[in-house]
Design a protein around this motif. Structure first.
Motif, PDB file in Angstrom:
ATOM      1  N   ALA A  29       3.749   2.615  -0.032  1.00 22.64           N
ATOM      2  CA  ALA A  29       4.335   1.391  -0.595  1.00 22.64           C
ATOM      3  C   ALA A  29       3.247   0.555  -1.263  1.00 22.64           C
ATOM      4  O   ALA A  29       3.459  -0.023  -2.342  1.00 22.64           O
ATOM      5  N   GLY A  30       2.077   0.519  -0.635  1.00 18.39           N
ATOM      6  CA  GLY A  30       0.954  -0.222  -1.205  1.00 18.39           C
ATOM      7  C   GLY A  30       0.470   0.364  -2.518  1.00 18.39           C
ATOM      8  O   GLY A  30       0.080  -0.372  -3.423  1.00 18.39           O
ATOM      9  N   CYS A  31       0.505   1.693  -2.630  1.00 20.83           N
ATOM     10  CA  CYS A  31       0.090   2.346  -3.885  1.00 20.83           C
ATOM     11  C   CYS A  31       1.026   1.952  -5.028  1.00 20.83           C
ATOM     12  O   CYS A  31       0.585   1.704  -6.158  1.00 20.83           O
ATOM     13  N   ILE A  32       2.336   1.891  -4.732  1.00 15.09           N
ATOM     14  CA  ILE A  32       3.310   1.519  -5.761  1.00 15.09           C
ATOM     15  C   ILE A  32       3.089   0.080  -6.215  1.00 15.09           C
ATOM     16  O   ILE A  32       3.051  -0.215  -7.416  1.00 15.09           O
ATOM     17  N   ILE A  33       2.934  -0.829  -5.241  1.00 16.16           N
ATOM     18  CA  ILE A  33       2.742  -2.245  -5.587  1.00 16.16           C
ATOM     19  C   ILE A  33       1.396  -2.445  -6.296  1.00 16.16           C
ATOM     20  O   ILE A  33       1.293  -3.232  -7.244  1.00 16.16           O
ATOM     21  N   ALA A  34       0.355  -1.709  -5.871  1.00 17.24           N
ATOM     22  CA  ALA A  34      -0.947  -1.814  -6.539  1.00 17.24           C
ATOM     23  C   ALA A  34      -0.867  -1.298  -7.972  1.00 17.24           C
ATOM     24  O   ALA A  34      -1.482  -1.868  -8.888  1.00 17.24           O
TER      25      ALA A  34
END
Length: 402
Positions: A307-312
């Protein structure tokens, strides 16, 4: 069965985009005429929302009618194809291309009627010369080199494109009523996602603080039904100072009951609460057994990191508006995914891991600051953050107890 008919009608409509040799020559000859016999009418069409995520906010198009020649067409700036190469990647990156399409009105009407979406028509109060100008602008937009444009949901979409062409054709200035000063992009989005909590949650995860800034009436017109309301109350001020209403009359030309799909029983808040409860139970089990359940760490921190990769990616790479100011990057970022192999190694070896202590402090500060940050967060974020905090705390307690 209904969807099959929609697909069939859409295919026929697409054929119309290929064959407009006859249709296109008709509107071209109209544009070249002197409009002595003014049987031309332009209307702004506003379509009610549907059930798919790209239908939730409704749609806008321009209807062109020539009564003396029997022409009835819809100019639609909302044409796109899922079959475009790398569509998902380009969409996330903010590089989605839309097109202006032309289709006969009966096909347009049938599509929305079968979908369960009503259509409202606002007949525009244009002079003969303004109609000729608008037809010329639409004709120019439909040229192969002009019909494709870079779609931008808030600033350049099917609604704003239709509005801009209408404004360009008018000999004078369009004066719109004042909008509510407390409106924001996120607030308007929530109005149309109120009955689709999972869609609302997903959109909220992507939008940043910029989406919460107040927007003026022109900014609010990105939403079709806001455009409809503003157009209905707008007036044209000519060079001579005289005024006339922008819209002659409004009518509902497709009146159907919306097709309501049953909502998914579990809401995002319900799922978040279950996630928190599951972390409490696993944490208690770990504390009782004096051991860390590293399999749960794999699932938990891999999901948080992805999820963090997508938001980043949205934050640093995407050109979508409002996503580059997302404070959720504090909670969801790629660090847990990158650190996961080291975490699992320490779990298996029963070694203390400073990461969990730092994570406890980090998550606690995030929840304390959440009310001070210049961004409105979806409430589901709270049980998610609490679940992560409980998991980190259980690691610290287990390792200290050992």
């Amino acid at each position: 069965m209904k969807r099959k008919w929609i697909v069939l009608l859409w295919i026929v409509g697409m054929i119309q985009l290929v064959f407009p040799v006859e249709t296109y020559s008709d509107i071209r000859s109209d544009a070249e005429s002197t409009f002595q016999n003014d049987s031309i009418q332009f209307s702004l069409l506003t379509c009610a929302p549907g059930n798919e995520i790209y239908e939730l906010f409704g749609h806008t198009a321009i209807r062109y009618q020539n009564f003396s020649r029997g022409i009835d067409l819809v100019f639609n700036y909302g044409m796109f194809s899922f079959n475009t190469p790398h569509f998902i990647y380009r969409f996330v990156k903010g590089e989605t291309d839309y097109q202006l399409g032309i289709m006969p009105y009966p096909y347009f009407e049938s599509e929305y009627a079968l979908r369960g979406s009503s259509v409202y028509q606002q007949v525009l109060n244009l002079t003969s010369s303004e109609k000729q100008t608008l037809l010329g602008l639409l004709q120019e937009n439909y040229l192969p080199e002009n019909r494709t444009y870079r779609y931008n949901y808030f600033y350049d979409n099917c609604t704003t494109r239709a509005r801009d062409q209408i404004e360009k054709s008018i000999q004078g200035k369009v004066i719109y009523p004042s909008g509510e000063s407390d409106k924001s992009f996120r607030g308007i989005v929530h109005e149309f996602t109120a009955h689709s909590p999972w869609d609302e949650f997903g959109i909220d995860l992507c939008l940043g603080a910029e989406a919460d800034a107040p927007i003026d009436n022109r900014g609010q017109m990105f939403a079709p039904f806001y455009m409809r309301r503003f157009a209905g109350e707008a007036y044209i001020q000519g060079a001579d100072g005289k005024t006339r209403p922008l819209v002659l009359r409004e009518e509902k030309i497709v009146d159907v009951a919306p097709e309501v799909e049953p909502a998914f029983a579990l809401t995002p808040m319900g799922a978040g609460s279950l996630f928190l409860l599951l972390n409490v139970l696993i944490g208690f089990w770990q504390w009782k057994k004096k051991r860390v359940f590293w399999g749960w760490d794999v699932i938990l921190y891999a999901a948080q990191g992805i999820a963090g990769c997508i938001i980043a990616f949205l934050f640093f790479v995407s050109s979508h508006p409002t996503v580059g100011s997302n404070w959720l990057l504090i909670l969801f970022n790629p660090i847990p995914l990158f650190y996961l192999p080291f975490m699992i190694y320490r779990d298996i070896k029963h070694k203390k891991d400073l990461y969990h202590l730092v994570n406890m402090v980090y998550l606690t500060l995030f929840m304390l600051l959440i009310l001070l940050l210049p961004q409105k967060f979806n409430l589901t974020v709270l049980p998610l953050a609490l679940g992560l905090l409980v998991n980190a705390e259980s690691h610290v307690l287990v390792l200290n107890k050992k």
